[in-house]
Write a protein that holds these residues in place. Structure first.
Motif, mmCIF file in Angstrom:
data_model
loop_
_atom_site.group_PDB
_atom_site.id
_atom_site.type_symbol
_atom_site.label_atom_id
_atom_site.label_comp_id
_atom_site.label_asym_id
_atom_site.label_seq_id
_atom_site.Cartn_x
_atom_site.Cartn_y
_atom_site.Cartn_z
ATOM 1 N N THR A 59 0.816 -1.225 0.000
ATOM 2 C CA THR A 59 0.000 0.000 0.000
ATOM 3 C C THR A 59 0.844 1.267 0.000
ATOM 4 O OG1 THR A 59 -0.156 -0.049 2.426
ATOM 5 C CG2 THR A 59 -1.902 -1.172 1.188
ATOM 6 N N ASP A 60 2.126 1.125 -0.324
ATOM 7 C CA ASP A 60 3.038 2.277 -0.345
ATOM 8 C C ASP A 60 3.042 3.034 0.983
ATOM 9 O OD1 ASP A 60 3.785 1.826 -3.024
ATOM 10 O OD2 ASP A 60 2.006 2.875 -3.746
ATOM 11 N N GLY A 61 2.945 2.279 2.073
ATOM 12 C CA GLY A 61 3.021 2.859 3.408
ATOM 13 C C GLY A 61 1.735 3.474 3.914
ATOM 14 N N LYS A 62 0.709 3.494 3.091
ATOM 15 C CA LYS A 62 -0.543 4.170 3.481
ATOM 16 C C LYS A 62 -1.413 3.302 4.391
ATOM 17 C CE LYS A 62 -0.714 6.694 -0.907
ATOM 18 N NZ LYS A 62 -1.461 6.874 -2.181
ATOM 19 N N GLY A 63 -1.391 2.006 4.208
ATOM 20 C CA GLY A 63 -2.295 1.127 4.932
ATOM 21 C C GLY A 63 -3.538 0.851 4.112
ATOM 22 N N VAL A 64 -4.326 -0.118 4.551
ATOM 23 C CA VAL A 64 -5.524 -0.525 3.808
ATOM 24 C C VAL A 64 -6.736 0.285 4.253
ATOM 25 C CG1 VAL A 64 -4.615 -2.855 3.503
ATOM 26 C CG2 VAL A 64 -6.100 -2.371 5.454
ATOM 27 N N ASP A 65 -7.763 0.265 3.426
ATOM 28 C CA ASP A 65 -8.995 0.979 3.761
ATOM 29 C C ASP A 65 -9.800 0.235 4.822
ATOM 30 O OD1 ASP A 65 -9.320 3.313 1.664
ATOM 31 O OD2 ASP A 65 -8.549 1.585 0.561
ATOM 32 N N VAL A 66 -9.799 -1.094 4.728
ATOM 33 C CA VAL A 66 -10.581 -1.880 5.687
ATOM 34 C C VAL A 66 -9.918 -3.234 5.908
ATOM 35 C CG1 VAL A 66 -12.090 -2.768 3.837
ATOM 36 C CG2 VAL A 66 -12.871 -2.846 6.214
ATOM 37 N N VAL A 67 -9.953 -3.694 7.150
ATOM 38 C CA VAL A 67 -9.503 -5.043 7.512
ATOM 39 C C VAL A 67 -10.703 -5.821 8.032
ATOM 40 C CG1 VAL A 67 -8.039 -6.439 9.012
ATOM 41 C CG2 VAL A 67 -7.191 -4.257 8.136
ATOM 42 N N TYR A 68 -10.882 -7.029 7.519
ATOM 43 C CA TYR A 68 -11.895 -7.948 8.046
ATOM 44 C C TYR A 68 -11.176 -8.965 8.921
ATOM 45 C CZ TYR A 68 -15.205 -5.939 4.744
ATOM 46 O OH TYR A 68 -16.031 -5.069 4.047
ATOM 47 N N ASP A 69 -11.384 -8.866 10.235
ATOM 48 C CA ASP A 69 -10.634 -9.667 11.205
ATOM 49 C C ASP A 69 -11.566 -10.658 11.893
ATOM 50 O OD1 ASP A 69 -9.164 -10.657 13.394
ATOM 51 O OD2 ASP A 69 -7.945 -8.849 13.462
ATOM 52 N N SER A 70 -11.375 -11.931 11.598
ATOM 53 C CA SER A 70 -12.156 -12.998 12.239
ATOM 54 C C SER A 70 -11.291 -13.823 13.181
ATOM 55 C CB SER A 70 -12.748 -13.920 11.163
ATOM 56 O OG SER A 70 -11.709 -14.490 10.375
ATOM 57 N N VAL A 71 -10.075 -13.350 13.440
ATOM 58 C CA VAL A 71 -9.132 -14.097 14.271
ATOM 59 C C VAL A 71 -9.177 -13.639 15.728
ATOM 60 C CG1 VAL A 71 -6.700 -14.724 14.575
ATOM 61 C CG2 VAL A 71 -7.665 -14.520 12.273
ATOM 62 N N GLY A 72 -9.331 -12.337 15.944
ATOM 63 C CA GLY A 72 -9.476 -11.820 17.301
ATOM 64 C C GLY A 72 -8.172 -11.359 17.911
ATOM 65 N N VAL A 73 -7.249 -12.273 18.124
ATOM 66 C CA VAL A 73 -5.977 -11.922 18.761
ATOM 67 C C VAL A 73 -5.129 -11.010 17.879
ATOM 68 C CG1 VAL A 73 -5.864 -13.966 20.227
ATOM 69 C CG2 VAL A 73 -4.914 -14.054 17.905
ATOM 70 N N THR A 74 -5.495 -10.897 16.622
ATOM 71 C CA THR A 74 -4.741 -10.066 15.675
ATOM 72 C C THR A 74 -5.288 -8.641 15.592
ATOM 73 O OG1 THR A 74 -6.164 -10.949 13.919
ATOM 74 C CG2 THR A 74 -4.024 -12.002 14.228
ATOM 75 N N ILE A 75 -6.219 -8.273 16.456
ATOM 76 C CA ILE A 75 -6.945 -7.016 16.292
ATOM 77 C C ILE A 75 -6.021 -5.795 16.265
ATOM 78 C CG2 ILE A 75 -7.427 -6.604 18.753
ATOM 79 C CD1 ILE A 75 -10.041 -6.173 16.020
ATOM 80 N N MET A 76 -5.012 -5.731 17.141
ATOM 81 C CA MET A 76 -4.135 -4.566 17.162
ATOM 82 C C MET A 76 -3.222 -4.531 15.929
ATOM 83 S SD MET A 76 -5.233 -2.853 19.576
ATOM 84 C CE MET A 76 -4.063 -1.519 19.323
ATOM 85 N N ASP A 77 -2.823 -5.703 15.452
ATOM 86 C CA ASP A 77 -2.064 -5.757 14.209
ATOM 87 C C ASP A 77 -2.916 -5.264 13.040
ATOM 88 O OD1 ASP A 77 0.230 -6.833 15.425
ATOM 89 O OD2 ASP A 77 -0.588 -8.855 15.286
ATOM 90 N N SER A 78 -4.192 -5.573 13.095
ATOM 91 C CA SER A 78 -5.101 -5.102 12.045
ATOM 92 C C SER A 78 -5.169 -3.586 12.034
ATOM 93 C CB SER A 78 -6.499 -5.697 12.253
ATOM 94 O OG SER A 78 -6.494 -7.090 12.057
ATOM 95 N N PHE A 79 -5.253 -2.983 13.212
ATOM 96 C CA PHE A 79 -5.252 -1.520 13.281
ATOM 97 C C PHE A 79 -3.936 -0.943 12.766
ATOM 98 C CE2 PHE A 79 -8.859 -1.738 16.322
ATOM 99 C CZ PHE A 79 -9.651 -0.775 15.726
ATOM 100 N N GLU A 80 -2.845 -1.649 13.023
ATOM 101 C CA GLU A 80 -1.529 -1.162 12.627
ATOM 102 C C GLU A 80 -1.416 -1.023 11.110
ATOM 103 O OE1 GLU A 80 2.146 0.407 13.316
ATOM 104 O OE2 GLU A 80 0.664 -0.175 14.845
ATOM 105 N N VAL A 81 -2.105 -1.891 10.356
ATOM 106 C CA VAL A 81 -1.994 -1.850 8.889
ATOM 107 C C VAL A 81 -3.177 -1.118 8.248
ATOM 108 C CG1 VAL A 81 -0.617 -3.949 8.798
ATOM 109 C CG2 VAL A 81 -3.111 -4.104 8.591
ATOM 110 N N THR A 82 -4.039 -0.533 9.080
ATOM 111 C CA THR A 82 -5.177 0.234 8.566
ATOM 112 C C THR A 82 -4.801 1.711 8.470
ATOM 113 O OG1 THR A 82 -6.709 -1.303 9.644
ATOM 114 C CG2 THR A 82 -7.610 0.812 8.948
#
Length: 319
Positions: free
Chosen positions: A201-224
């Protein structure tokens, strides 16, 4: 009738294929002879005792299937009608009582195996991509656990909307499954996956993360990206940590939850969403892998197969 049951909680060994009383219908209900029954991880959680169960043992799990109406006390449906359902309990049996408001009629073009394979996971993917976050053309979407049933369909729906899709999996041998859903990138969930997303994403991050794992939630925010959204709809890897609202404020990010039953609130919603899903399948925009089928009497083997992560397609029970 025969049913797949359990009277105590535990592994697949607690399952028993036994004779139980055939259910009787009341007003505005139909009795359906099951032709195909969808097996889901929720059934495993019920067998283990993770989910609350009503009534007394022996318990019958299962909420999804398709079959033929054999008795009717409904003005809307008659004997011989082909129907499917996705939120009706006690499905793991030869017969099931379905309230008329929960009936989803299916045409002869939709076979029973397809209907039992796609409704729960497909309707989940549909609301995620349209309601939890309305995916738009040109956006970048990240989907955790994409080789799963919901992930595969969600990827294809997002692609049909013109989005770029990044898929994640823990298993290296399932990277190809991600690419088969037309995803643009397939990444393994390792120590460096977040950096790879940033590179894509050229350092920008993604528009949306669909997280069904749970324990990865903060990592999901990190790449958003800032102003982006994380959709939390499952915890296959464990419970998420508590979220600090200050973090959301400082980054203008959004956290939203998702649950299918919040959307399937009436017959109109079930029909509208199911018809939209079947239309995507008919148009070839969503392709469903051939399911893996077990006899209902082989329920133990089916549970072991699904729980062991051996399948990248739907697992069905056939009475």
């Amino acid at each position: 009738m025969k049913a797949l049951t359990f009277s105590s909680f535990g592994g697949p060994e607690v399952l028993e294929y036994i004779e139980v009383s055939k259910p009787e219908i009341k007003a505005n209900e139909v009795l359906v002879e099951n032709k195909a029954i969808g097996l889901n991880f929720a059934d495993i959680y019920r067998r283990k005792g993770n989910y609350h169960l009503k009534g007394e043992p022996p318990f019958i799990a299962g909420y999804e299937g398709a079959g033929v109406v054999v008795e009717s006390k409904s003005d809307k449906y008659k004997v011989g009608d082909r129907i499917a359902y996705t939120d009706v309990p006690f499905a793991n049996a030869e017969y099931i009582v379905v309230p008329e408001d929960h009936v989803i009629p299916i045409s002869k073009k939709v076979d029973f195996s397809l209907a039992a394979s796609v409704l729960l996971q497909g309707l989940t993917a549909h609301y995620l991509a349209n309601d939890s976050y309305a995916v738009s053309k040109g956006e970048t979407v990240l989907i955790h656990a994409m080789p799963g049933g919901v992930g595969q369909i969600l990827s294809q729906i997002c692609k049909s909307k013109g989005a770029k899709v990044i898929g994640l999996t823990r298993s290296e041998n399932k990277l190809q499954t991600i690419l088969e859903t037309n995803a643009d990138h397939a990444l393994q969930l390792d120590d460096n996956w977040g950096n790879k997303v940033k590179e894509i994403t050229d350092g920008k991050g993604v528009d949306v993360v669909y997280d069904s794992v749970g324990v990865t939630i903060m990592d999901s925010f990190e790449v958003t990206k800032d102003t982006g959204t994380v959709v939390f709809y499952g915890m296959s890897g464990g419970d998420p940590v508590a979220i600090d609202p200050r973090m959301l404020m400082d980054t203008s990010k959004t956290l939203t939850g998702g649950d299918l039953w919040s959307y399937l609130v009436n017959h109109h919603e079930r029909m509208t969403r199911a018809n939209a899903l079947f239309e995507l399948i008919e148009q070839g925009k969503v392709k469903i892998k051939e399911p893996v089928s077990f006899k209902l009497s082989e329920g133990k083997k089916a549970h072991e197969y699904l729980e062991g992560g051996k399948s990248s397609s739907k697992v069905l029970l056939i009475p």
